[in-house]
Design a protein around this motif. Sequence first.
Motif, PDB file in Angstrom:
ATOM      1  N   VAL A 110       0.939  -1.349  -0.210  1.00 11.40           N
ATOM      2  CA  VAL A 110       0.120   0.040  -0.170  1.00 11.40           C
ATOM      3  C   VAL A 110       0.996   1.087  -0.678  1.00 11.40           C
ATOM      4  O   VAL A 110       1.621   1.840   0.577  1.00 11.40           O
ATOM      5  N   SER A 111       0.810   2.086  -1.352  1.00 15.99           N
ATOM      6  CA  SER A 111       1.543   3.544  -0.872  1.00 15.99           C
ATOM      7  C   SER A 111       1.021   4.543  -0.417  1.00 15.99           C
ATOM      8  O   SER A 111       0.002   4.467  -1.233  1.00 15.99           O
ATOM      9  N   ASP A 112       1.525   5.341   0.293  1.00 16.46           N
ATOM     10  CA  ASP A 112       0.605   6.137   1.071  1.00 16.46           C
ATOM     11  C   ASP A 112       1.595   7.277   0.563  1.00 16.46           C
ATOM     12  O   ASP A 112       2.501   7.947   1.234  1.00 16.46           O
ATOM     13  N   ALA A 113       0.807   8.738  -0.625  1.00 12.57           N
ATOM     14  CA  ALA A 113       1.919   9.564  -1.319  1.00 12.57           C
ATOM     15  C   ALA A 113       1.529  10.733   0.458  1.00 12.57           C
ATOM     16  O   ALA A 113       2.306  11.124  -0.375  1.00 12.57           O
ATOM     17  N   LEU A 114       0.437  10.618   0.900  1.00 11.86           N
ATOM     18  CA  LEU A 114       0.883  11.881   1.332  1.00 11.86           C
ATOM     19  C   LEU A 114       1.424  11.234   2.393  1.00 11.86           C
ATOM     20  O   LEU A 114       2.284  12.733   3.584  1.00 11.86           O
ATOM     21  N   LEU A 160      -8.623  19.553  -3.399  1.00 16.07           N
ATOM     22  CA  LEU A 160      -8.161  21.004  -1.744  1.00 16.07           C
ATOM     23  C   LEU A 160      -6.796  21.865  -2.205  1.00 16.07           C
ATOM     24  O   LEU A 160      -6.240  22.565  -2.144  1.00 16.07           O
ATOM     25  N   ILE A 161      -6.062  20.294  -1.578  1.00 17.97           N
ATOM     26  CA  ILE A 161      -4.838  20.356  -2.032  1.00 17.97           C
ATOM     27  C   ILE A 161      -4.121  19.594  -2.737  1.00 17.97           C
ATOM     28  O   ILE A 161      -3.999  18.265  -2.676  1.00 17.97           O
ATOM     29  N   LYS A 162      -2.481  20.385  -3.242  1.00 13.65           N
ATOM     30  CA  LYS A 162      -1.795  19.310  -4.040  1.00 13.65           C
ATOM     31  C   LYS A 162      -1.045  18.632  -3.241  1.00 13.65           C
ATOM     32  O   LYS A 162      -0.262  18.526  -2.391  1.00 13.65           O
ATOM     33  N   ILE A 163      -1.979  17.149  -3.131  1.00 13.13           N
ATOM     34  CA  ILE A 163      -0.818  15.513  -3.073  1.00 13.13           C
ATOM     35  C   ILE A 163      -0.285  15.434  -4.260  1.00 13.13           C
ATOM     36  O   ILE A 163      -1.268  14.601  -4.684  1.00 13.13           O
ATOM     37  N   ALA A 222       2.781  13.854   7.096  1.00 17.63           N
ATOM     38  CA  ALA A 222       1.336  14.575   6.347  1.00 17.63           C
ATOM     39  C   ALA A 222       1.709  15.871   7.066  1.00 17.63           C
ATOM     40  O   ALA A 222       1.007  16.612   5.929  1.00 17.63           O
ATOM     41  N   SER A 223       1.497  15.864   8.252  1.00 21.86           N
ATOM     42  CA  SER A 223       1.750  17.451   9.202  1.00 21.86           C
ATOM     43  C   SER A 223       2.845  17.874   8.365  1.00 21.86           C
ATOM     44  O   SER A 223       2.067  19.072   8.571  1.00 21.86           O
ATOM     45  N   LYS A 224       3.382  17.245   8.579  1.00 22.02           N
ATOM     46  CA  LYS A 224       5.032  18.174   8.439  1.00 22.02           C
ATOM     47  C   LYS A 224       4.659  19.266   6.917  1.00 22.02           C
ATOM     48  O   LYS A 224       5.557  20.315   6.647  1.00 22.02           O
ATOM     49  N   ARG A 225       4.305  17.950   5.832  1.00 20.55           N
ATOM     50  CA  ARG A 225       4.023  18.325   4.307  1.00 20.55           C
ATOM     51  C   ARG A 225       3.006  19.535   4.481  1.00 20.55           C
ATOM     52  O   ARG A 225       3.218  20.536   3.397  1.00 20.55           O
ATOM     53  N   MET A 226       2.236  19.567   5.321  1.00 24.80           N
ATOM     54  CA  MET A 226       1.051  20.458   5.352  1.00 24.80           C
ATOM     55  C   MET A 226       1.821  21.773   5.415  1.00 24.80           C
ATOM     56  O   MET A 226       1.630  23.009   5.364  1.00 24.80           O
ATOM     57  N   GLU A 227       2.359  21.479   6.872  1.00 23.89           N
ATOM     58  CA  GLU A 227       3.766  23.099   6.899  1.00 23.89           C
ATOM     59  C   GLU A 227       4.369  23.348   6.251  1.00 23.89           C
ATOM     60  O   GLU A 227       4.498  25.290   5.938  1.00 23.89           O
ATOM     61  N   VAL A 228       5.219  22.980   5.573  1.00 25.81           N
ATOM     62  CA  VAL A 228       5.538  23.502   3.802  1.00 25.81           C
ATOM     63  C   VAL A 228       4.564  24.156   3.016  1.00 25.81           C
ATOM     64  O   VAL A 228       4.901  25.403   2.220  1.00 25.81           O
ATOM     65  N   LEU A 229       3.471  23.362   2.505  1.00 23.26           N
ATOM     66  CA  LEU A 229       2.517  23.611   2.128  1.00 23.26           C
ATOM     67  C   LEU A 229       2.372  25.265   2.560  1.00 23.26           C
ATOM     68  O   LEU A 229       2.380  26.609   2.124  1.00 23.26           O
ATOM     69  N   GLY A 276       4.378  27.516   4.628  1.00 18.84           N
ATOM     70  CA  GLY A 276       5.306  28.000   4.305  1.00 18.84           C
ATOM     71  C   GLY A 276       4.721  28.982   2.880  1.00 18.84           C
ATOM     72  O   GLY A 276       5.299  29.935   3.250  1.00 18.84           O
ATOM     73  N   LYS A 277       4.867  28.711   2.384  1.00 15.52           N
ATOM     74  CA  LYS A 277       4.304  28.569   0.857  1.00 15.52           C
ATOM     75  C   LYS A 277       2.604  29.416   0.199  1.00 15.52           C
ATOM     76  O   LYS A 277       2.892  29.752  -0.959  1.00 15.52           O
ATOM     77  N   GLY A 278       2.147  29.472   1.317  1.00 17.56           N
ATOM     78  CA  GLY A 278       1.052  29.642   1.164  1.00 17.56           C
ATOM     79  C   GLY A 278       0.295  29.344  -0.272  1.00 17.56           C
ATOM     80  O   GLY A 278      -0.775  29.723  -0.378  1.00 17.56           O
ATOM     81  N   LYS A 279       0.260  28.175  -0.196  1.00 14.39           N
ATOM     82  CA  LYS A 279      -0.592  26.986  -0.796  1.00 14.39           C
ATOM     83  C   LYS A 279      -1.659  26.377  -0.040  1.00 14.39           C
ATOM     84  O   LYS A 279      -1.905  25.119  -0.436  1.00 14.39           O
ATOM     85  N   ILE A 280      -2.036  27.205   1.067  1.00 14.34           N
ATOM     86  CA  ILE A 280      -3.799  26.537   1.640  1.00 14.34           C
ATOM     87  C   ILE A 280      -4.364  27.160   1.556  1.00 14.34           C
ATOM     88  O   ILE A 280      -4.354  28.148   2.094  1.00 14.34           O
ATOM     89  N   PRO A 281      -5.694  26.913   1.289  1.00 19.36           N
ATOM     90  CA  PRO A 281      -6.556  27.356   0.584  1.00 19.36           C
ATOM     91  C   PRO A 281      -7.725  27.264   2.120  1.00 19.36           C
ATOM     92  O   PRO A 281      -9.094  26.946   1.923  1.00 19.36           O
ATOM     93  N   TRP A 282      -7.541  28.158   3.044  1.00 18.73           N
ATOM     94  CA  TRP A 282      -8.185  28.075   3.671  1.00 18.73           C
ATOM     95  C   TRP A 282     -10.306  28.297   3.959  1.00 18.73           C
ATOM     96  O   TRP A 282     -10.394  27.817   4.689  1.00 18.73           O
TER      97      TRP A 282
END
Length: 591
Positions: free
Chosen positions: A135-139, A163-166, A244-251, A253-259
């Motif tokens: 099972v490959s988990d990309a997130l 909603l978020i580019k994964i 996964a949480s660290k990936r969200m933190e990176v996004l 920081g880049k302003g790529k979270i559509p709140w």
Amino acid sequence: MFLAATAKPIDDKLQNLADEITAQNPNLLVLAAREFRYSLHQTPVEISIQEPREFNVLEEFIIRAGIEFTPPPTEDELASILGLDPIFVRSTTANLQSLQTLSATSPITVTEEGRSFYAQGSVPQPAYPIQIYAVSDALDGKLIFYDEPFKDPPLNLPDLAELIKIARKINDISALSIEKLQKCIQLSGLDFHVPELGKIVTQCKVLAPAQIIWKPIYLFVICDVEEDKLSIQIRNGKQILESASKRMEVLQGKGKIPWQTLCKLSHEAINLEREAILNHKNAEIESRVDKLSLGALKLRDAAIIPTFQEVLSSANRQVIISCPWLTLDIINKDFLTLLQKLANGGVWILIGYGISAEAEVEKKLRAMKTPDGLPAVQVFCLGNSPIKEVIVDQGNYLYGFYDWVNCGGEYLPCGESVYQVTIPPQIQEAYQFLADRCQNNAQEKWNLALENGDFSLAVETCYIWGALGMQNIAFQEIKASNWLELFPVWLNVMVRDLNSQILPDDAGILPTAISLLSQLSGEEVFIDEVQEGWRKIIRAIASRQPETALNLLTEPVWTNFLRLKIAQENDSPDRFILPQSSSPRKKKQKN
């Protein structure tokens, strides 16, 4: 005002978990919580497993001859030496060659794999196949193997990837090396690859194309009140998915979270909420300061330096210092000298910073040692607060909003006013506030140490608890986790206190602690430290209260003392404590 719970975009299913997060850490505030689905890719694969069996007599002779004879014999030569029909030797060598134990050449040549199995007294059996599922988990960025197919229940949830580019990239199983696959199988908790038992995965074959399956996850938007920091947590139930949480933190920081679309939160709503948090936090600080200021002595610049020196130098057991920054202006040579003098006298020193600590300063503080070579100062991050505070022995308290600067070569605070509090209830309230924050920090460190098996972090936590007078908590945590390697660290903490006072408040834990000796075999790598630790403890107690020391040495305890060589065979409990207590008694007679 904070957003009312009903106004926050928190799914009904997640409200209890959001409340639990806040209850466990009052500094965290959940602004939003939603449930999503995201895709996994499941690939059926067939792995080949090879296991060993004991070799028979003829196999042993053939392999041994290939290893020990110089030059190695041919099959016919070995048959002649053994007095056997060559057909038997040829048949056996052919079987060993099919198992990659012998090379397919003449004379008889043992492969590296064959030598390895021979050392274990075995030969490999023919590999057998087993079907498992990759099972490959990309997130979460992981490849996990399961022995059963992953269940794929219908999920009527929004797709997080919309909603978020994964990245939907999946691992090409067939392109991975066998070593990589073996490691992934081990990390997945499956017992198909166990080299120490001779059980080896030798091959992995893809049986069918990957299938998309769906999995639910929780997304929490959390504001850290202490740090004024916004973060996103991805959870699988109560478990935080760190990658996964660290990936969200990176996004983020880049302003790529559509709140707005992700959590139904606008930037304006988030900023208003954070502003309300800061206002509430500042109001709490001001209220606390106003309360502490009642009856406090207000010090001016001229009085600050001598008062600070006097108060700090009067410490007998504990000093707690809290300030936003730790810089070379504060922790200069003179200040380090004063701290070292306190540590030499058995004083515990806790220094918490709120915003930052210069690396050189932190290094100098951590390098300070007690006369016994133990850490003299515990330094850690406590979270942001504009108040600079010093509490000595829970009996004297200095605080203020001044800047800690180098004033005329001095290391003391100056500028705005400083208050000195000597009223016991107010000091106790201030102490409890700081002690609770230190304890919360210690508990977080301990949980992290347990999770990662980080011994150094666990040691640091034990010393923080020791400095707080919470040796009982340290002992209970060590016992509950069965992390007995930390037992000597706890003994060092107790010895430090026993050497500086009659008996600590929680000395009642000693009989329970001494009972842990029954769990030791005497072969542990840390047994020397345990032996020395208990000798020092008995010495420290006996020097002041011989009867108390003798009462600790019950018959079962004494049996363990002898078994673990803490005491010598020709000792008795009385003789064991006599050298410990005789010296102080002589001093008392001279006085």
